[in-house]
Every structure is written in C-alpha cells, then in structure tokens.
Scaffold this active site. Structure first.
Site, PDB file in Angstrom:
ATOM      1  CG  ASP A  33      -0.346  -0.090   2.534  1.00 12.72           C
ATOM      2  OD1 ASP A  33       0.783  -0.607   2.608  1.00 12.72           O
ATOM      3  OD2 ASP A  33      -0.969   0.334   3.517  1.00 12.72           O
ATOM      4  CD  GLU A  55       8.283  -8.360  -0.410  1.00 13.81           C
ATOM      5  OE1 GLU A  55       7.231  -7.696  -0.293  1.00 13.81           O
ATOM      6  OE2 GLU A  55       8.441  -9.512   0.063  1.00 13.81           O
ATOM      7  CG  HIS A 118      -0.085  -1.066   8.005  1.00 13.06           C
ATOM      8  ND1 HIS A 118      -0.785   0.118   7.883  1.00 13.06           N
ATOM      9  CD2 HIS A 118       0.292  -1.401   6.737  1.00 13.06           C
ATOM     10  CE1 HIS A 118      -0.842   0.469   6.607  1.00 13.06           C
ATOM     11  NE2 HIS A 118      -0.199  -0.433   5.887  1.00 13.06           N
ATOM     12  CG  HIS A 119       3.827  -2.760   6.660  1.00 12.78           C
ATOM     13  ND1 HIS A 119       3.285  -3.966   7.033  1.00 12.78           N
ATOM     14  CD2 HIS A 119       3.384  -2.522   5.395  1.00 12.78           C
ATOM     15  CE1 HIS A 119       2.543  -4.442   6.041  1.00 12.78           C
ATOM     16  NE2 HIS A 119       2.574  -3.584   5.036  1.00 12.78           N
ATOM     17  N   GLY A 418      26.975 -16.358  -1.976  1.00  9.74           N
ATOM     18  CA  GLY A 418      26.616 -17.773  -1.880  1.00  9.74           C
ATOM     19  C   GLY A 418      25.293 -18.054  -1.203  1.00  9.74           C
ATOM     20  CG  ASP A 448      18.037 -32.367  -4.996  1.00  6.77           C
ATOM     21  OD1 ASP A 448      18.998 -31.795  -4.453  1.00  6.77           O
ATOM     22  OD2 ASP A 448      17.878 -33.606  -4.967  1.00  6.77           O
ATOM     23  CG  ASN A 475      22.766 -33.890  -5.725  1.00  2.41           C
ATOM     24  OD1 ASN A 475      21.865 -33.247  -5.174  1.00  2.41           O
ATOM     25  ND2 ASN A 475      23.929 -33.355  -6.036  1.00  2.41           N
ATOM     26  N   GLY A 477      19.515 -33.840  -1.754  1.00  2.00           N
ATOM     27  CA  GLY A 477      19.826 -32.979  -0.625  1.00  2.00           C
ATOM     28  C   GLY A 477      20.969 -32.019  -0.850  1.00  2.00           C
ATOM     29  CD  GLU A 481      25.530 -26.303   3.343  1.00  2.00           C
ATOM     30  OE1 GLU A 481      26.554 -26.326   4.038  1.00  2.00           O
ATOM     31  OE2 GLU A 481      25.037 -25.249   2.904  1.00  2.00           O
TER      32      GLU A 481
END
Length: 570
Positions: A33, A55, A118-119, A418, A448, A475, A477, A481
């Site tokens: 708004d 966003e 608001h916000h 990253g 994925d 693959n 996951g 990591e």
C-alpha cells in the site's frame, strides 16, 4: 518528448524516466500500500512491471537482470517488504552489482508525527529500516523535499552506476505526485567515473610498464572486478594485443573470450583445470585484473602466488607488489599500458590447457549413471555462442569450472555471497533481460535442495511466457553441506519433489507452453543435447538430471574440506 519534459512532472515520473534513460525496461518487486500509487507511473515512463512471488526472489532476479543489462531496479514497500529483500541486496552489494532499490514509505506527515502505522515496529522509529539498508548500499537517499528530489535521484543513480553497487531510494507516499521541474530530464546523468589524477596515473603506468618489460613469462588473470566495472573492452584489448597467456578465476567466467588462442583456462588454486596451476604459479609476473580472492573463488584460499610477482588492477586502486596506489581507476591505467607497451622479451604462446570437450556426436554414451566428471565437459559441447549460463552455489558452481565456453557466453553465479536459492530468481531476471537484448538462451543448473528455496519464481517465468532451460540436479539434498559436515545427518536431507509436476501446478495450463524431461543415464541426457527441438525450443523447459548422492566435482570436495578445517580450528 523533450518539450513535454520542460513542463512540471511528478516526482515518480521523474524517477522512472531516469531509470528508462539508463537502459532499464523492466522493474520488479512486490506491491504494497505504500508503493501502489508510484507503480501507476511505470507504464507512463515506458517501463514494464513484473511482480514477483516475494521480495527476496525479486532481489535475486534484479541482481541477474543487472548483470546482463548493466543496471536494474526493484520496488518494495516499507518495513516488511524491504526487509524481505535485504538478503538479495546484500548479495548484490558484496558482488558489486548495480541495483536501484526503491522503497515506498508512509507519508512524511505520518513519519513526523510518529503514527502507530502497520509495518512499523510500533515505537515511532521510521528510520530504522533505512539505517539497516545504509550498510548494504553505496548511497541512501530519502525524498522528503520535492525541490531537492531531482538532484538526490540523479546523485543516487550516478553512484549506483559508477560504483556498481546497490542504492536505496525512499519515496514517501505524499512525495509521489509532487510537481518538480522536468527540464533536467533533457540532460542525461553524467555516468563517467571520476578521472585519475594525471600525474599519479602517469607514474603508475610507468611502474607497470617497467615490470612488464622486465618479465620473462608474464600471464593475465581476470576476475570478477573486470566484468562488474565496465572494463571488459579494455581487458580484451590487452589480452589480444599482448597475446599473453590468459586465465580466469571462477568469478571471472564470461569476462574473457575462451575461444582466443591464448586463453588457458580457470585458475582457482588447487581446484584449477589440469596444467593451469603450474603455468600461473610459475609466472614471474601476474597482471591480476579485478581480483576477488574469496574462499570459494580460490578453492579454499589455495592460491600459491606471491605479491612480489603480482600487479592488481582494481576499480579504484592499483597495487604493484607491496605498493598501493589509491584513487587510481584501472581503466585509465590499462588504456595507457596498452598504448605504450609495444613488444618485450616474451614470445606469445598458444596455451590451451583447459580440457576441450569432444563434439557431442562423438561422445561415448552408455546407460551408466551421470557423473560430474562426464557432465560438465559435455555441457561445453552443447552450449552456443551468446548463451547465459547460471549456476547455483554447490555442485553446479564448482562443476562449471570444467566447462569450456563458446564465444560471448555470460556466466552468472553468486560465488562470494553464496545464498542458496539465488539462481532460480536469477534465472527469471536474466531471461527478462535476455528477451530485451535479443532472446539469448538462458540456461540454469541448480541442485534439488537449492531449487526448493525459491522454486515459486518458476510461476513468474510461466506467467511472463519465458523460455529458460532449467536443469535440476537431483542428488538427494545439500551435497556441498554434506561434504563440509554431517554426511548422513537429517539437516542435510530434503523431501523429494516431482519437479516436472510443479510446472503444471504453477499454472502452465497448456503443454504447448512447456516441456519436462528426466535424464537418469548419460545416453538419455546425450539424446537431449543432440536434439535440435530441445536446444532451440521457444517454450519453458525443465530437465531433472539424476546423479549419485556422493558424487561431486573435485573442486567442491577440496573447498569443502578447507571450509571444514577452518570451521574446526580453535
């Protein structure tokens, strides 16, 4: 149009007209708004609005749009909207991407009175969010006085372009329709960078030439800064005129024509292509252009080059061995070096150490599973001149090091910041930009796990009738990591998705508008790569590539090992 601009114009009309003059044709974001009235002015300035699913994705998309077009813009609403975008803005800041972030704010009267709107945080502080953004932008302006609006807008846009970093423009609701003088619009914004001090520049040029003339086996190493700061033309002139062996860092991919005879490959320390490490690290002089020596860009800081043998050319400084020359932009120095370097005691050599993929039709294919060592060289034979290739943080980001690019390929990745999921939003922005500059193919490789972060932006691609080719590497996951820590732990697992079904779920109602595929073997993927219909399709396409869970590019394994070691250090 010039005569019309002599009359008073509204502040929003001025702002959006300036964006158009800078080459922007598409503005992205999410309506709220506090920005709705401003959005009404976009078509009046010749701009197209593309609304995003959130966003954060809008920021990722604007980032990639800027990497293709040179600059971009996005619009969010106060508080909730701008904070949602900040991760993407931070990525653009760290990677030197010129992005204009326009924030619709409550009226100046509401802010002055500290109204409980608001916000807000409910404490009357209307500056807190702009103050946060000030840390992530090169320029932060608030339009609170219509008389100052033109100069503030022009200053912010100049800073965005010249410094190649995000800027923040706050536009309160009561400023949108304020009348200002439109005459200034007839005068383009000065986008020229500040000139170097002539005497200082001359001195630096002489120093560079002295070391260059004395060198016996110099090389050129191109990194991200060359692409981000509008220096590619002069860099290519240096490469071609000198004939020196030339290499790129991972973040510099796309900044060098890899079909040139003196292109040698990707240098990333231990993760370099075969033969590259020895050639670069044995050089007695490295002309390092736009260096950005982050861990993922250097395979865990595994460079073995000496400052004694290096000249760094950067946006606003030049470093010759241990001497730093500040406020000297590399473009002016390189231009004079090219003019004066003549010939020296070096015989230009043909150095093609990067593994060149065989022609697709000659590739041995079978029913065996797809591996990274096979995939990325094969991709190099499928790519075409002018492609835009986007790779996600993880296996794709490191695997693409093994891909030889045809001429004119633009590479987009987020190696330094990253942020997982960046590439899907980036695919949207790059495809929007590609449509404006001649319908270049846009190709995305994403894991994925990363895909699940921002998958909803596929619906925006479908709504806009875009035709990227998206390869989802299935693959099971978060592979990068896993290699750092927690190989079998639950936090690196994901729910398996049927990615092809998502396209229809996101609103692609007619199968004539999209195609989905699965490739579980080398032969199946090879058949896609050799299909003219697939390679030249004008519809949205998504391919699931199934790969072993424990397979990864060697460079990723080395970088992950280095990261794990640093994380565990006392």
């Amino acid at each position: 149009m010039a005569s019309e601009l002599e009359h008073p114009v509204d502040v929003a009309q001025y702002l959006f007209t300036r964006l158009y003059q800078l080459g922007i044709r598409t503005v992205q974001g999410v309506p709220g708004d506090y920005n709705l009235v401003a959005l009404d002015y976009l078509p009046k300035a010749g701009l197209k609005w593309v609304g995003n699913c959130n966003e954060l994705n809008a920021g990722y998309s604007a980032d990639a749009y800027a990497r293709v077009k040179g600059i971009s813009a996005m619009v969010t609403t106060f508080g909730v909207g701008e904070l949602s975008a900040l991760n993407a803005i931070a990525g653009a800041y760290s990677e030197h991407v010129p992005l204009v972030h326009i924030v619709g704010q409550p009226s100046t009267a509401s802010q002055r009175d500290g109204m409980l709107l608001h916000h807000t945080l409910g404490n009357g502080d209307y500056y807190v969010f702009a103050d946060i953004s000030a840390k992530l932008s090169i320029c932060n302006v608030r339009i609170t006085d219509p008389h100052r609006a033109p100069s503030l807008i022009d200053h912010a846009l100049r800073q965005c372009w010249v410094e190649s970093r995000p800027v923040y423009i706050a536009l309160p609701t009561d400023m949108v329709q304020q009348k200002i003088d439109g005459k200034k619009l007839a005068q383009p914004i000065d986008l020229d960078p500040p000139p170097n001090d002539p005497a200082k520049e001359e001195y630096v040029v002489d120093v560079v030439l002295r070391y260059l003339q004395a060198a016996k086996n110099p090389v050129i190493l191109v990194d991200a800064g060359a692409a981000r700061h509008d220096a590619l033309d002069v860099v290519h002139e240096l490469i071609q005129k000198s004939g020196l062996p030339t290499f790129v860092a991972p973040m510099g991919r796309g900044a060098v024509d890899e079909t040139l005879p003196n292109f040698g490959g990707v240098y990333a320390g231990n993760g370099s292509n075969e033969g590259v490490t020895d050639r670069v690290e044995s050089a007695d002089l490295i002309l390092s252009i736009g260096p950005l020596k982050s861990d993922f860009n250097t395979t865990g800081f595994s460079y073995r080059t000496s400052k004694l043998n290096t000249i760094n050319f950067d946006t606003d400084h030049v470093e010759v061995r241990y001497s730093l020359y500040t406020n000297i932009r590399m473009r002016g120095v390189l231009e004079k070096v090219i003019q004066r370097m003549g010939t020296w005691n070096v015989h230009p050599e043909r150095i093609l150490t990067t593994r060149v993929s065989p022609q697709l039709h000659g590739i041995h294919t079978d029913s065996s599973e797809i591996t990274h060592s096979w995939l990325w060289p094969t991709v190099g034979s499928w790519l075409q001149e002018g492609d835009i290739v986007i790779t996600e943080t993880g296996t794709a980001n490191f695997g693409i090091w093994e891909t030889r690019f045809p001429k004119g390929v633009t590479a987009i990745s987020q190696v330094l910041w990253g942020s997982i999921g960046y590439s899907v939003g980036a695919c949207l922005g790059a495809t929007l930009a590609a449509r404006e500059v001649g319908n270049r193919r846009v190709i995305l490789f994403v894991g994925d796990g990363s895909f699940q972060m921002t998958a909803q932006e596929v619906s925006t691609m479908i709504r806009q009738g875009l035709n990227p080719i998206i390869f989802v590497i299935c693959n099971d996951g978060y592979t990068i990591e896993r290699y750092i820590h927690g190989w079998d732990d639950e936090y690196n697992d994901i729910q398996t998705w049927h990615h092809g079904s998502l396209v229809q779920a996101f609103g692609a109602s007619s199968q004539s508008r999209y195609k989905t595929y699965q490739a579980k073997t080398k032969a199946e993927l090879h058949s896609l790569f050799t299909s003219p219909e697939f390679s030249g399709s004008s519809v949205f396409q998504l391919v699931e590539i199934f790969m072993p869970r424990d397979d990864a590019p060697i460079a990723l394994k080395l970088t992950a090992e280095a990261a794990a070691s640093r994380n565990a250090a006392a």
